[in-house]
Scaffold this motif. Structure first.
Motif, PDB file in Angstrom:
ATOM      1  N   UNK A 941      87.178  10.907  89.566  1.00 54.98           N
ATOM      2  CA  UNK A 941      86.938   9.455  89.708  1.00 54.98           C
ATOM      3  C   UNK A 941      86.400   8.865  88.407  1.00 54.98           C
ATOM      4  N   UNK A 942      85.487   9.571  87.751  1.00 51.21           N
ATOM      5  CA  UNK A 942      84.910   9.098  86.489  1.00 51.21           C
ATOM      6  C   UNK A 942      86.001   8.936  85.426  1.00 51.21           C
ATOM      7  N   UNK A 943      86.959   9.919  85.390  1.00 45.20           N
ATOM      8  CA  UNK A 943      88.046   9.822  84.402  1.00 45.20           C
ATOM      9  C   UNK A 943      88.897   8.575  84.669  1.00 45.20           C
ATOM     10  N   UNK A 944      89.130   8.292  85.945  1.00 51.01           N
ATOM     11  CA  UNK A 944      89.937   7.114  86.294  1.00 51.01           C
ATOM     12  C   UNK A 944      89.212   5.835  85.858  1.00 51.01           C
ATOM     13  N   UNK A 945      87.897   5.778  86.132  1.00 50.52           N
ATOM     14  CA  UNK A 945      87.126   4.598  85.739  1.00 50.52           C
ATOM     15  C   UNK A 945      87.152   4.405  84.220  1.00 50.52           C
ATOM     16  N   UNK A 946      87.023   5.516  83.482  1.00 53.07           N
ATOM     17  CA  UNK A 946      87.032   5.429  82.015  1.00 53.07           C
ATOM     18  C   UNK A 946      88.379   4.936  81.510  1.00 53.07           C
ATOM     19  N   UNK A 948      90.555   3.173  83.101  1.00 47.49           N
ATOM     20  CA  UNK A 948      90.759   1.758  83.447  1.00 47.49           C
ATOM     21  C   UNK A 948      89.951   0.833  82.536  1.00 47.49           C
ATOM     22  N   UNK A 949      88.725   1.225  82.234  1.00 45.27           N
ATOM     23  CA  UNK A 949      87.852   0.387  81.400  1.00 45.27           C
ATOM     24  C   UNK A 949      88.479   0.112  80.036  1.00 45.27           C
ATOM     25  N   UNK A 950      89.179   1.122  79.519  1.00 44.63           N
ATOM     26  CA  UNK A 950      89.782   0.981  78.193  1.00 44.63           C
ATOM     27  C   UNK A 950      90.981   0.039  78.201  1.00 44.63           C
ATOM     28  N   UNK A 951      91.631  -0.118  79.336  1.00 46.24           N
ATOM     29  CA  UNK A 951      92.886  -0.879  79.354  1.00 46.24           C
ATOM     30  C   UNK A 951      92.826  -2.174  80.151  1.00 46.24           C
ATOM     31  N   UNK A 952      91.636  -2.529  80.699  1.00 51.66           N
ATOM     32  CA  UNK A 952      91.634  -3.661  81.620  1.00 51.66           C
ATOM     33  C   UNK A 952      91.897  -5.007  80.913  1.00 51.66           C
ATOM     34  N   UNK A 953      91.554  -5.085  79.563  1.00 58.63           N
ATOM     35  CA  UNK A 953      91.750  -6.350  78.871  1.00 58.63           C
ATOM     36  C   UNK A 953      93.212  -6.774  78.813  1.00 58.63           C
ATOM     37  N   UNK A 954      94.140  -5.787  78.872  1.00 57.27           N
ATOM     38  CA  UNK A 954      95.571  -6.093  78.713  1.00 57.27           C
ATOM     39  C   UNK A 954      96.111  -6.928  79.864  1.00 57.27           C
ATOM     40  N   UNK A 955      95.398  -6.870  81.034  1.00 56.05           N
ATOM     41  CA  UNK A 955      95.965  -7.531  82.212  1.00 56.05           C
ATOM     42  C   UNK A 955      95.383  -8.935  82.452  1.00 56.05           C
ATOM     43  N   UNK A 956      94.442  -9.362  81.600  1.00 54.83           N
ATOM     44  CA  UNK A 956      93.724 -10.605  81.919  1.00 54.83           C
ATOM     45  C   UNK A 956      94.637 -11.824  81.949  1.00 54.83           C
ATOM     46  N   UNK A 957      95.628 -11.895  81.039  1.00 63.56           N
ATOM     47  CA  UNK A 957      96.482 -13.072  80.957  1.00 63.56           C
ATOM     48  C   UNK A 957      97.467 -13.184  82.115  1.00 63.56           C
TER      49      UNK A 957
END
Length: 990
Positions: A941-946, A948-957
């Motif tokens: 679960x921790x690996x998944x959270x990490x 996701x944290x690195x790539x979440x900015x790409x989806x904001x638009x």
């Protein structure tokens, strides 16, 4: 020469009392010559066609004289069976052919009823004898001389006993020799000339009585002996040239031993290794029938006639000069399906056999000349001293010159006697036969028994019941016992010199035991002087079953007490059978109950022999469940515990093995009791009471329910080991691990990456797909330190191959370090097994060798039995504990699986909330949702959270912050975010 197939008939009887009590279902149907039997569980039909199929199940009534006559054209009564089978045998005999009829089937199937019959329901043997003399009288008037001789023998444990001369060769029996023309015969067998049916009846009664007495005294089970009645019909007349001719026929009527442990394909494994003689004959007969059937089909197979005494004596009947009929008797009940279908297969194989019969007609002078020539040859051999064993009729092995010489001398004597008989006139022979017969008081005793109170025997074989009458005439006390000074002299195992007394006081009878002997009265151990009333059941020692009969109290409504009824009564008294209604028991449990009851007298006999020979062994019968055995048949089976109290070693024998050994125990005891010494060479290197500590013994069974496997979840557990008494015997670590395509157990990473490919509904997701998994067996802890050299064995469901671990030596805490991969196609049957049934692993071990001091224990067997109070049937049946319940073990694994499901669901909800918190309103890709749904641990679960944290900015638009996320888990919607406007990820988890 006439070649024809062996004729085969099958007959089905009515339900017996045990089958009725078990609420048995009818599984046999007959139409014309076809017999159909249904498998009770699947209703699958098996169809067989024979020369005759006789329906005797129902459709009859009992006439005033006791005869069972048909009320339906379907019912086959005794007259019908004789008309089809017996008349053909008689016709062949008068034409000069040898003729044979043999009856085959399990004990209690009705063999003896067809062959001998009971009371007014005469069987084929007595009717055949009666018809011979009906036809012979008019032939005598035409100038023919008709000679009829009668003989009767029994084969028990490969020993041939003459039932008309029971004292002859009691231990070794009659030798079996071979004649080049006539085949094998029992040398020295008494053949009695008879001139009326009444003569034959008296001889049959005498032979039956001798058989009963011998079986009782020797503790031999009559149902395990073969009986052969031979009638030699000789017609003497002069041919057209004036030469005296002799046309002869041997009519063999054979009642075979119970077939419940024989198979047409022969024996394998332990039964062959045991080499028990009682089983050898029927096994050999099956091998002979199989070989003859192959030869009739065009193969060239050696026929192993010489493998047993029975097959030697039946050689002509099966493959030589005889017209032969086989009648196979079967039970109609579902609880006897296995035995009945085995009998039907046996009969189906036998019908393929062809025999080649010839008319036995020769000039008398030629017969005498042949014998003289043979005697001259034999005398020359004796004078020369160089005996070629191949020339002996008995086929000596040449290792013992003295024995070969003795065989030649006996052969000479036999030939001289035969020549002398041929040269006598019929009148001379008849006069000598009458003189030798002398006066028998048997008929007088039976006549007196109609008025005088008496004891009459009850036997496992109904045809032998009532053949012994012990008159209780006169007032006063009569002692019962082994001593010749006793008025009522009984012999056999467990009978003391002075065993008990029966006293008549005025018109009352009392029975009392002496010297702490064993007497059962109506199933209960006698403890004090007790009144005897009409039809009381009595058991003396281990095997003497009697009924007290008072003719003054007798009536036509008296019940007929059978051996089974007496046994069931003892079973109720000892607690084996509930005194209440047994309707709660399954058919398998009822069948096991009946097996235990049948074992009781044999267990007692074995213990009595152990005491007499001081073998320091105690036998106990016990029921063993399928789960304790580690077998998938679901049946409760009877086993016998064999414990050496001096060494502490114990084995559990299957019933068959015990019965085989019991025959040898009886033989050893009979050898010993004559002079107090065991003389037979057989027992110098073999002790039927002994089992080597090196014999692998089943310590117990480990049960594991593989329900997690179809969900692709691992099952790692320390499983309890259940011994055959259902007690906890230890623990063993077992793992069932789902595997990937390369055969390796799934890693945490593979579980997380599998995503939606993991299983939520096995029957939907896995059907007709391959399942790969690994079974690992690790450290075990066997509680009893007597075990060492331990290994595991198992079969996975219906796989034929037995899989074994390495044997770990010298410890009772073995670490097997075993693993094996399996791949199965997920059929509906396999999935049902994995989801609902138990997987068994059997644990075996050898026992540590005792010290010499243990073997030489000072306490005697008798003292041990007295100390432990092993003196009633309550102690002879082992109790089954329920310390480990398979159903509770299954429930435990169900709870374990449900716990895994619940934990995963709770973790998934926590992780989904966590990733929403991390997203801060930004979009979450479907791949992350799936990874979260199938995440197996916190690290993943921790690996998944990490990630996701690195790539979440790409989806904001691409995302409207006001929308929420809805996830459906197992059909239930979970709202994560700001409402139901957002994209719904439809997924499911366990």
């Amino acid at each position: 020469m006439s070649e024809e197939n062996l004729k085969v008939a099958v007959r089905v009887r009515p339900f017996n009392s045990r089958e009725k009590n078990a609420n048995s279902k009818l599984i046999v149907e007959m139409a014309g010559n076809q017999t159909v039997i249904r498998e009770p569980n699947t209703n699958e039909e098996k169809k067989y066609a024979y020369d005759f199929s006789y329906w005797s199940f129902d459709g009859f009534k009992t006439e005033s004289d006791g005869y069972l006559s048909p009320t339906s054209p379907k019912y086959a009564d005794q007259k019908k069976v004789f008309g089809d089978l017996g008349e053909g045998i008689l016709k062949n005999a008068w034409e000069g052919y040898n003729a044979t009829l043999f009856a085959y089937g399990q004990t209690g199937s009705g063999k003896s009823y067809s062959v001998v019959g009971y009371g007014p329901n005469k069987g084929i043997v007595p009717i055949t004898c009666e018809e011979i003399f009906k036809k012979s009288d008019p032939l005598k008037a035409s100038g023919k001389t008709i000679e009829v001789t009668f003989s009767m023998l029994e084969i028990y444990s490969e020993v041939v006993r003459d039932l008309l001369a029971p004292g002859a060769s009691r231990k070794s029996g009659l030798p079996v020799r071979q004649d080049p023309k006539n085949g094998f015969y029992a040398q020295g067998q008494k053949k009695v000339l008879v001139d009326s049916y009444d003569d034959i009846t008296k001889l049959m009664d005498e032979g039956t009585s001798n058989r009963t007495i011998a079986a009782t005294n020797m503790n031999a089970t009559s149902s395990r002996a073969h009986t052969i009645v031979t009638i030699n019909l000789i017609q003497k007349y002069k041919n057209d040239a004036g030469a005296e001719m002799a046309k002869s026929s041997l009519i063999n009527l054979v009642d075979l031993a119970g077939s419940e442990r024989a198979d047409a394909t022969g024996a394998t494994g332990e039964r062959l290794k045991e080499g028990a003689a009682i089983n050898l004959s029927l096994t050999s007969l099956g091998n002979v029938i199989s070989a003859l059937a192959d030869n009739s089909a065009g193969k060239n197979v050696r026929v192993p006639y010489r493998d047993s005494v029975l097959t030697k004596l039946l050689m002509n009947a099966l493959g030589g000069n005889s017209k032969t009929v086989m009648i196979a008797a079967i039970s109609p009940a579902d609880i006897n399906f296995d035995e009945s279908v085995s009998t039907l297969r046996y009969a189906d194989r036998a019908k393929q056999i062809k025999t080649k019969a010839i008319v036995n007609e020769d000039p008398t002078e030629k017969l005498i000349r042949d014998l003289k020539e043979e005697n001259a040859r034999l005398k020359k051999l004796l004078e020369g001293g160089n005996i070629d064993p191949a020339l002996l009729k008995g086929n000596g092995d040449g290792d013992d010159d003295d024995a070969d010489e003795e065989a030649l001398r006996k052969q000479l004597e036999e030939n001289d006697r035969e020549m002398e008989e041929m040269q006598k006139s019929y009148e001379q022979k008849l006069a000598e036969a009458k003189a030798l017969a002398g006066h028998s008081d048997r008929a007088a005793i039976f006549e007196k028994a109609k008025k005088i109170p008496h004891l009459t025997n009850i036997n496992m074989d109904p045809s032998l019941s009532g053949s012994i009458k012990i008159l209780l005439d006169g007032d006063g006390q009569k002692k019962i016992g082994l001593s010749s000074t006793c008025e009522i002299c009984l012999k056999g195992i467990g009978i003391l010199d002075e065993h008990g007394t029966i006293t008549k006081n005025e018109k009352k009878f009392f029975i009392e035991r002496l010297n702490d002997s064993k007497i059962l009265h109506n199933g209960i151990l006698l403890s004090h002087a007790t009144d005897l009333v009409h039809l009381d059941r009595l058991v003396f020692g281990a095997s003497q079953y009697y009924l007290f009969v008072d003719p003054s109290k007798a009536s036509a409504k008296d019940p007929v007490y059978t051996f089974e009824m007496a046994q069931d009564e003892i079973g109720k008294a000892s607690g084996i059978i509930s005194k209440e209604n047994n309707s709660h028991l399954t058919k398998d449990q009822l069948q096991c109950q009946a097996e235990l009851i049948d074992l009781l007298p044999m267990i007692e006999e074995a213990n009595a022999i152990s005491i007499a020979l001081d073998k320091k062994v105690v036998f106990t019968a016990l029921p063993v469940s399928a789960s304790a055995r580690g077998e998938y048949d679901g049946k409760v089976k009877a086993f016998v515990s064999v414990k050496n109290f001096a060494t502490g070693l114990e084995w559990l024998w299957k019933k068959d093995k015990f019965l085989d050994r019991k025959v040898d125990m009886t033989e050893m005891y009979n050898d010993f009791k004559d002079d107090g010494v065991i003389n037979r060479d057989k027992f110098k290197s073999y002790d039927p009471f002994y089992e080597s500590p090196d014999t692998p013994t089943q310590i117990g069974t480990a049960m594991i329910f593989p329900k997690t496997l179809p969900y692709m979840l691992p099952n790692v557990t320390e499983t309890k080991i259940l011994d055959l008494r259902s007690n906890e015997a230890g623990t063993v670590k077992i793992e069932i691990l789902p595997c990937n395509a390369s055969g390796k157990p799934f890693t945490e990473k593979e579980y997380s990456e599998a995503g939606s490919n993991l299983v939520s509904d096995p029957k939907a997701d896995l059907i007709n797909k391959p399942i790969s998994f690994m079974i690992k067996i690790g450290l075990a802890n066997i509680y009893n330190p007597i075990y060492e050299d331990i290994y595991c064995s198992f079969k996975f469901y219906k796989e034929p191959t037995e899989i074994k671990t390495n044997t770990i030596r010298g410890t009772n805490k073995p670490d097997f370090k075993f693993s094996k991969n399996f791949t199965f196609m997920a059929t509906e049957e396999i999935l049902n097994f994995l989801l609902n049934q138990c997987f068994y692993i059997q644990i075996f071990g050898e026992q540590k060798h005792p010290s010499p001091e243990q073997y030489n224990s000072k306490i005697s067997t008798k003292e041990y039995f007295e100390r432990e109070k092993i003196n009633s049937q309550n102690n002879l049946i082992g109790k089954v504990s329920n310390n480990i319940d398979p159903e509770s073990e299954k429930l435990r694994d169900e709870l374990k699986l449900n716990k895994i499901k619940t934990m995963r669901l709770e973790n998934t909800i926590v992780n989904l909330n966590k990733i929403l918190e991390i997203s801060e309103g930004l979009p979450i890709g479907a791949s992350y949702i799936q990874r979260i749904l199938y995440c197996s641990n916190d690290q993943e679960a921790k690996r998944i959270f990490d990630d996701y944290s690195k790539s979440k900015e790409k989806f904001s638009q691409h995302y409207d912050n006001e929308d929420g996320v809805v996830v459906t888990i197992n059909g239930q919607e979970f709202d994560f975010g700001g409402g139901k406007k957002g994209k719904t990820a439809v997924c499911s988890i366990l």
